[in-house]
Each structure stands twice: as C-alpha cells, then as structure tokens.
Design an enzyme around this catalytic site. Structure first.
Site: not given
Ligand code: XMP
Length: 599
Positions: A169, A171, A81
């Site tokens: 993302h 994660e 990002c």
C-alpha cells in the site's frame, strides 16, 4: 483545468480509495473516485487510473470486477493490492490464498530500478503489506520490478504497456517511499499541476455563478464547524454576500459559547448570521432516543424542518432560493456514496429528503469535492481566522453523537484469561452500553471493555486493546480508567436523556478539556478529541466521561493519541470536580475497529 487531466481511483471497498485520492491530490493532480461498475466510456476520460485495495478475494463469487475491455484502455493503470490481483487474474495470471498472510511492514527489494514507477526509489525500501491472497503466476508480458521476502510479485509491470501492479500500500505513511511511487505515476499520466486550492477556488467561483444564476440566491445552514463556515464564505465570495443568507440553527447540542464565538469570527470577516433557537424542539424529539441511526435521522429531519420554518418566516421562497450545504467529500462516500463503501453512518446532509432535493438540483454543495485539510487551506485563503480554522472538526449533529443514551445492556460473558498481552496487574470489565464501530469495513454496534490503570506504558495499553478487539467479537472498543488501579466497585448505570440538563453537563466537561488542550499546547497535536458523556459512573445518579483524542489525516482511519500522563491527570482531576461526573475513561481504540465518534 480540473476537467481535462484527471486521475480516477476505482473503489473496491474498504477505506483505501479515499486515502489514495487524497494523496494524489496532495501531489497536485485532480482525482475522483469511481465505482468499478461504470460503463467503459466513463473511464476513458481519465489520464490515469488507480485500482484500490479492498476486502474481497478475486476468486470469491460476486467479487467486484471491471467491465470487459477495461485493461485495453490506453492510459496508465496502477493496481494496488486487490486491484493488483484483479489485474493479474483478468489478464491471465493466477491468484491464490497466500500460505503466509502478510499484515505489516516488509522490505521491498527493487530488481528493476528503471521502470517508470520505480524511478528514484531506494533499492531497499520499507513498505506496508496487508493481504491474505497473492499472485503466484504473472500474465504474459509482465515482469517483476521488485519483490519482498514473502511476496515474489510485490511490484510488477507490463513490458511494453503502462500497466503496473503492486501488492503493498503506497498510500499509507508506513510505506516510506510510497509517495515517490505515486508521484512517478502522476508524472507518467501527465497530470502534475492540475490541482491546487487556488485552482479550485477560481473554478468553483465560476461554477457557482453558473449553478446559481442571477435571480436565485442561496440559503445555507451554518453549523459552527469549519466546513459550513468555509462553504458560507465561498458562496458569499462567488455570489456576493447579499445573495447568501446564513442561518445557524441552535440545536441545543452546540459546544459552550459556540454561537457567540462563531458570530464574532464571521463578524471579523464581514458577515452576519441569523440565529434560530430550535433547542426546545430538538430536546423534545431526541429525548430518550439512543439508536445511532435514528438519532441521525431525527437531527437531519429537524434541521430541514427548521430550515422550512426559517425560510417561510424570512420570506425566502423556493423559487428564488436554493439550499446550500457544507458537505465534504468523505461525508458523501461514508453515507454509501459508491457501491463498495458500505454504509457506515448516514451523514446528516444525506438524509432521504436532502437526497430528493439533490436530484431536483435544489442543493448547492460548494466544497463537496474537498477533503478536510483542503477545506482548512481554503478557509485560510478566504480569510477565516487561524484559531477558527485550527478548531478540531466538529460533527454537524453536534453533541448528539457524543451523548450515549443507550439503555442498560447485559454485558456478555467473555473469558479474557487466554489473552497473551494481559499482565497480572490488568483487570478487564465490560461497560453495560453499546457504541458504534467499524469492523472489516462494516458498521458494528457492540460493547466496550474497560481496563484498570495498570501501567503508564501506552504500548502495553495499546497491545492489550488491539488483542481484545481482534479476538473478542463482542467488543469493538477498549478504554481505560485513569487513576483507577483496581476495580473495587460495580459500575452504576444512570439513565441519560438528550436534553438541556445533560447537554449542559457535557458542554461543561468539553469546555474544561478543550481549555486544558490549549493551555498545555497540545491542541494542534491532536486531530480531534470527542468528549463523550455515558450513562455509567461509579456512584448512583452520576455519569462517566470518555476522552477520545485521535491522530488522523482524513478521519478515514485514526490512531488513539497518547497523551502525556500529567496532562491526562489534570484533565481527569478537573472533570471529577464536576458534581455529576464520577468516572473518566480514555479511549484506546484505533479506527478501525472503533469509529471516532461513539454515536
Ligand atoms: P467517525 O465517527 O465515523 O467520524 O469515525 C469520522 C469523522 O466524521 C465526523 N462526523 C460527522 N461530521 N456530520 C459531520 O459533519 C456528521 O453527521 C458526522 N458524523 C461524524 C466525526 O466527528 C469525525 O471527524
């Protein structure tokens, strides 16, 4: 083992860096969080670097940058990002404010399944996007690995060097194959198998033996929570139990029977604690204090004073005794541990006096590198009983952060008529008190909206709550009042002080709630459930209780838990049987924008 092959996560703000670091450790690679302003040589000792997301725009004046020469490092670098955009801009690409801001799920279409990081990903896979800027031109020698409908450069890589940029993302669990991508990165860095709890234990024992040489001992304040109990056991294992003295300061803000239960549990694993009853002092100093940061400072200072008194009385001189603390990794970061982690709150282990002792090398924090789930795992290895390990996390300052002594505030005038998710049956009031939250990664202190019990559908409650906190800046929390289908009375404000009388009320309420969670076997489904006492009820001289059950993994973000309505009805009924409780509310706020604790 941890020192030679570690991965760095560079923190660009927000709460992303933590989540990435904990995911990477779960994949078996030791990870540390670094700021973006380290000298270049500090990054060189890592075998791979991940650049986190963050709230800035790369073209903002003052946007966080990286030192010159950073992208010439020869290790694999993954930008996520903001990190991706920064990499692209720094290497000659172009980033602009996106026409369509993208928040939410997107389908990633892999065009090059052979890149080091796209290996084993499905050709179409769901990912989570959250960005307002986008890359519109790639730097020289970069090529597309995957795109999404709205994002042409969702996943890119350098054609010959190990540089990768992704707009989504990986994660977060909403990115379904994010873990595979991160695992590919760990493997590419050669960092697999460098981290596990048993490695940690072995290393930490050796390092504690060095840090606390023969002739010195450790004095540790045990709070009753899992963290300090585990820190205590680890120190005792490393140094021998005669060199570790545990002291429990009874602040008067512990849970019901907590001191006795803790003694019993530690007894089972062969330890004894000294108990120091300081409740009268805590009650006296906290009294009517309501300002969250002040409450925290008072608690931190009184803990230290109690420690001073105890050390003198127990004959523990400063020359031979160091102070131990059960600080864990997120605590240090949330207290402003790296430049971009805005100060959300001062952790009681990070008040100025403690900071000074840390600088003098007089503090030992054996689990300061661990995340909560790792602390639990370590507790198991060290033989702590399972029921104790499974206890919900309980903050060091105890019930102090769950008793809202806020003075009566005038609720702001807010027009809720234009809300799109408000139904004809829903009513919205505002509580005349303030609570802490976290909005846009900054701490907030704002009002709480209360909804009537207009629906059994959690989704409807959720949507309305999200719309209110997204559109009304004066509101950082939304609760609803189970069983109250129509507000036919004004809320009554009753002053609440941080004393024995009121902490006893909360202790009883908290014990009722916790017992029901065990009885109904939902204790394990909930990550943590603060029970909060507020100075607002439906009659004169009575109070309200807010239930704040959340689902979370690291407490950095959280979702409110959707409880079975029969169980909620049982809790509400039993709480309303307490003589001073006239109102029960259920917190519908995710984190962000609400913190878990009300403070
Ligand atoms: P918030 O309220 O910031 O809380 O969402 C995140 C997690 O941290 C715990 N917490 C603390 N733990 N000392 C602690 O040991 C503290 O001062 C403290 N303050 C908050 C909170 O219970 C939640 O799990």
């Amino acid at each position: 083992m941890k020192s030679d092959k570690k991965i760095a996560v560079v923190d660009f703000g927000g709460q992303y860096a933590h989540l990435i670091a904990s995911r990477i450790r779960r994949l078996g690679a030791y990870t540390e969080i670094l700021s973006n302003e380290e000298p270049l040589s500090n990054y060189e000792s890592y075998v791979g670097i991940i650049l986190s997301g963050g709230p800035s725009s790369v073209y903002d004046p003052g946007a966080p940058l990286l030192p010159n020469g950073f992208f010439d490092l020869s290790v694999p670098i993954l930008g996520i990002c903001y990190g991706h955009q920064l990499m692209m801009k720094s290497l000659g690409g172009e980033v602009v404010s996106a026409k369509t801001k993208e928040y939410g799920p997107a389908i990633l279409e892999i065009e090059n399944p052979k890149s080091d990081l796209s290996r084993s990903l499905s050709l179409k896979t769901k990912v989570w996007m959250s960005h307002g800027d986008e890359v519109v031109r790639l730097p020289k020698d970069f090529a597309v690995v995957a795109k999404s409908d709205n994002c042409e450069y969702a996943f890119v890589s350098h054609t010959s060097r190990k540089l990768f940029g992704i707009q989504f993302h990986p994660e977060v669990t909403h990115s379904e194959e994010g873990e595979i991508l991160l695992k590919n990165f760990v493997e590419l860095c050669g960092a697999s198998g460098t981290w596990s709890i048993s490695h940690f234990l072995e290393e930490q024992i050796q390092s504690l033996q060095k840090k606390v040489p023969t002739g010195k001992n450790v004095f540790l304040l045990v709070s009753g929570g899992v963290d300090s109990s585990v820190a205590y056991l680890l120190l005792a294992k490393a140094l021998g139990k005669d060199r570790v003295k545990g002291l429990l300061v009874d602040t008067g803000f512990m849970r019901k029977n907590e001191v006795k239960d803790l003694m019993d549990n530690l007894h089972q694993v062969g330890f004894d604690l000294t108990i120091w009853d300081e409740s009268a002092v805590f009650y006296k100093h906290l009294g009517s204090e309501f300002e969250p940061e002040k409450k925290r400072r008072i608690v931190g200072d009184l803990f230290l004073e109690a420690q001073g008194k105890a050390t003198t009385s127990l004959g523990l001189d400063a020359e031979h005794w160091l102070l131990g603390q059960g600080t864990i990794y997120p605590d240090t970061i949330e207290s402003g541990g790296t430049k971009h982690s805005h100060k959300i709150k001062t952790h009681h282990n990070r008040v100025p006096q403690i900071e000074a002792l840390i600088r003098e090398g007089k503090i030992v924090e054996p689990i300061a590198d661990l995340y909560k789930d790792e602390v639990r795992e370590l507790g198991r290895v060290l033989g702590l009983p399972e029921r104790w390990i499974e206890r919900h996390p309980f903050p060091g300052p105890g019930l102090v952060v769950r008793m809202i002594a806020s003075p009566k505030t005038n609720p702001p005038k807010i027009d809720f008529a234009n809300l799109t998710t408000k139904s004809l049956k829903s009513e919205i009031q505002i509580l005349p008190i303030l609570s802490v939250g976290v909005q846009g990664d900054q701490r907030s202190y704002a009002h709480c909206a209360v909804l009537n019990d207009f629906t059994d559908d959690w989704k409807e409650l959720d949507q309305l709550s999200v719309e209110i906190t997204n559109t009304k800046k004066e509101i950082n929390r939304v609760v609803f009042a189970p069983g109250i289908t129509h507000f036919d009375r004004e809320f009554c404000y009753t002053k609440l002080t941080l004393d024995k009388e009121h902490s006893d009320i909360l202790r009883d309420a908290d014990a009722i709630v916790n017992q029901i969670l065990y009885d109904e076997k939902i204790h394990k489904d909930i990550w943590q459930m603060p029970v909060v006492l507020v100075p607002v009820g439906l009659r004169e001289n009575s109070y309200g209780v807010v239930l704040r059950p959340v689902e979370s993994t690291e407490a950095m973000t959280a979702n409110f838990y959707q409880m079975h309505r029969n169980i909620l009805a049982r809790i509400t009924k039993e709480l309303l049987e307490l003589p001073t409780i006239s109102l029960v509310m259920y917190d519908l706020t995710h984190k962000p924008p609400g913190t878990i604790e009300w403070e």
